[in-house]
Write an enzyme that holds these catalytic residues in place. Structure first.
Site: not given
Length: 555
Positions: A70, A72, A93, A104, A272, A300, A381, A409
């Protein structure tokens, strides 16, 4: 190259050059070295007559071990908008040290769509979180000192609700006994720590507009109750002034840049699943005034972060989004379809189709409940197959939305231009944005609106202890506040094992408490905790620094 190696190879521009691209006057810029700065929130008063740009929210499906990307996508989208000639600004954030060293890892984007300086952002940054922790703990110290010095407010030590805070995953501190020792060492009582991002001070910082507003909100924090069952506030303890003094610099948004020199405001970081999960209102408003497009995200999945962004943040800040981007990956959707993490790299259309309802339910919520236009961003991906991507696209079209492949990415802005064009197109359309519930409904009705409209639960069960709390909140006059649901991020339900789009379930409310300073009621479901623990193999084990001060292992 790893994410951190890509970030370290970037030749950043001096932060005053980034500020100049936004026409920020020097008197509002406070430098923190060469590549970070704070921008005084007083700039917003000078810009009050300037038209806002478009507000774009980036959210996602329910997170999985496969990852969604998210942040990224948020960073890459902003870069891509600038690549097609639009003046975009990111508003994100700040990462918490707890997740950075826990499960994470770093949280500054990934690949060629990152914010930099990556190490600083993920570690101490400009010290905001330390200031928030200090303000939180000052209030705790003043509370216990008041009791020690005679307790003129008649506070019941067994009804203290204010906890201490530290920005680290430390399960050992969840429940403690303090004040042990001699009489002068304090009054023994049960206590505990929350992670800093769960502190109400964090929530307040992200919702405050200036020092006066900050002090007023801090003064309303309820720290406990008297023997007569009356609430005791930070204002009663005369703590708000000193707390605000600790937070005066933390209140100013932080300015950094992406790898492609797109301006980025990074400010505040409430979780969140236990708070409202958005960056500060001040940073978002600054991005709206200084750019044509403000790209922000909520934590999230859309059931948590987007719901709170729309029902709490937008309501309090009088913001109206122009478009929503829902991020998903083929891998994550296959996980929602029942595949384990080791099987996600193999084409499996059956599992993908089983997992699609999770994405489609989020789409339905955004378009039908909130009446907002949205686009699905498929974070690419290498293992994704043409058949899998086509299936996602076809299913989304049945719901009237487009699915666009995002390759930011791997390719930076070049990989997100199609997504950027789609977002521009959506932002040109008028929308009929509305909240999921009316603020004037009863607490129970608001709980049911979120559970049934957003989670698609059959009913809400409020446990006896929570019913007692509900009656007290109504008696104290808090029934007109919005609801901040504390729920697992992994499922629409309050059971993290129910993946996909579960049906025929009940949301159980076990605890209700008011964050009177922040201005919302927190409803705790399931086994949500305000102090996470470290996993068996913490991400911290991979972090190191060499003799030249170069950090490795942060993603």
């Amino acid at each position: 190259m790893t994410d951190i190696e890509i970030a370290q190879a970037c030749k950043m521009k001096k932060i005053n050059e980034i500020a100049k691209t936004l026409d920020i006057p020097e008197e509002y810029l406070e430098l923190y070295g060469n590549y970070k700065a704070k921008v005084d929130y007083k700039l917003l008063k000078e810009l009050k007559n300037k038209k806002n740009g478009k507000l774009v929210l980036v959210t996602a499906i329910n997170p999985t071990p496969a990852g969604e990307g998210k942040t990224t996508t948020t960073v890459g989208l902003a870069d891509s908008l600038r690549a097609i000639g639009k003046k975009a600004v990111v508003a994100l954030r700040e990462p918490s040290l707890g997740p950075v060293f826990g499960v994470k890892g770093g949280a500054a984007g990934g690949g060629y769509a990152q914010v930099v300086p990556m190490e600083d952002i993920n570690l101490h940054f400009t010290g905001d979180f330390h200031a928030i922790g200090a303000a939180n703990n000052l209030l705790a110290a003043m509370l216990d000192n008041h009791i020690q010095q005679g307790n003129s407010l008649n506070i019941d030590p067994k009804r203290i609700t204010w906890r201490r805070a530290v920005d680290m995953n430390d399960r050992q501190l969840r429940n403690i006994i303090d004040g042990l020792g001699s009489r002068t060492d304090g009054t023994p009582r049960q206590d505990g720590f929350d992670i800093t991002v769960a502190s109400e001070v964090m929530a307040i910082l992200c919702l405050a507009s200036d020092i006066s507003d900050l002090k007023e909100k801090l003064s309303r924090i309820i720290v406990g109750y008297t023997y007569e069952n009356n609430p005791v506030t930070a204002g009663d303890l005369k703590a708000q002034g000193a707390m605000a003094a600790l937070l005066k610099d933390a209140l100013k948004p932080n300015l950094v840049q992406t790898l492609e020199a797109t301006p980025a405001f990074i400010h505040g970081g409430p979780f969140a699943n236990i708070a409202h999960g958005c960056n500060s209102i001040t940073a978002t408003k600054m991005a709206l005034k200084l750019g044509e497009y403000a790209i922000t995200e909520a934590g999230f999945g859309a059931d948590l972060g987007a719901e709170k962004f729309l029902d709490i943040k937008c309501r309090k800040a009088n913001l109206k989004p122009d478009a929503v981007v829902i991020v998903a990956t083929v891998r994550a959707l296959k996980h929602h379809g029942g595949l384990d993490k080791d099987s996600l790299n193999t084409e499996n259309l059956e599992a993908l189709e089983k997992g699609m309802p999770n994405l489609l339910r989020h789409v339905e919520n955004i378009t039908n409940v909130y009446k907002l236009p949205c686009v699905v961003a498929i974070n690419a991906f290498p293992t994704d197959t043409e058949k899998e991507l086509k299936l996602v696209e076809e299913k989304c079209k049945q719901y009237g939305v487009n699915a666009v492949l995002s390759e930011v990415w791997a390719k930076g802005s070049k990989g997100g231009e199609n997504l950027a064009k789609q977002v521009v197109e959506l932002c040109e359309k008028d929308n009929d944005f509305e909240y999921a519930y009316d603020e004037n409904l009863s607490i129970k009705e608001k709980l049911e609106a979120i559970a049934k409209k957003i989670y698609h639960a059959d009913k809400v069960e409020i446990l006896p202890s929570a019913k007692t709390q509900l009656k007290q909140l109504e008696k104290l006059g808090f029934n007109n506040l919005p609801i901040c649901m504390a729920k697992t991020q992994y499922s629409f339900s309050d059971d993290q094992n129910k993946l996909g789009a579960p049906e025929n379930f009940t949301i159980t409310i076990r605890n209700l408490k008011v964050s009177a300073g922040a201005g919302f009621i927190v409803a705790l479901t399931g086994d949500i905790m305000t102090m996470p623990g470290l996993p068996k193999v913490p991400a911290a084990e991979k972090v190191d620094v060499d003799d030249n001060g170069v950090i490795s292992g942060l993603f």
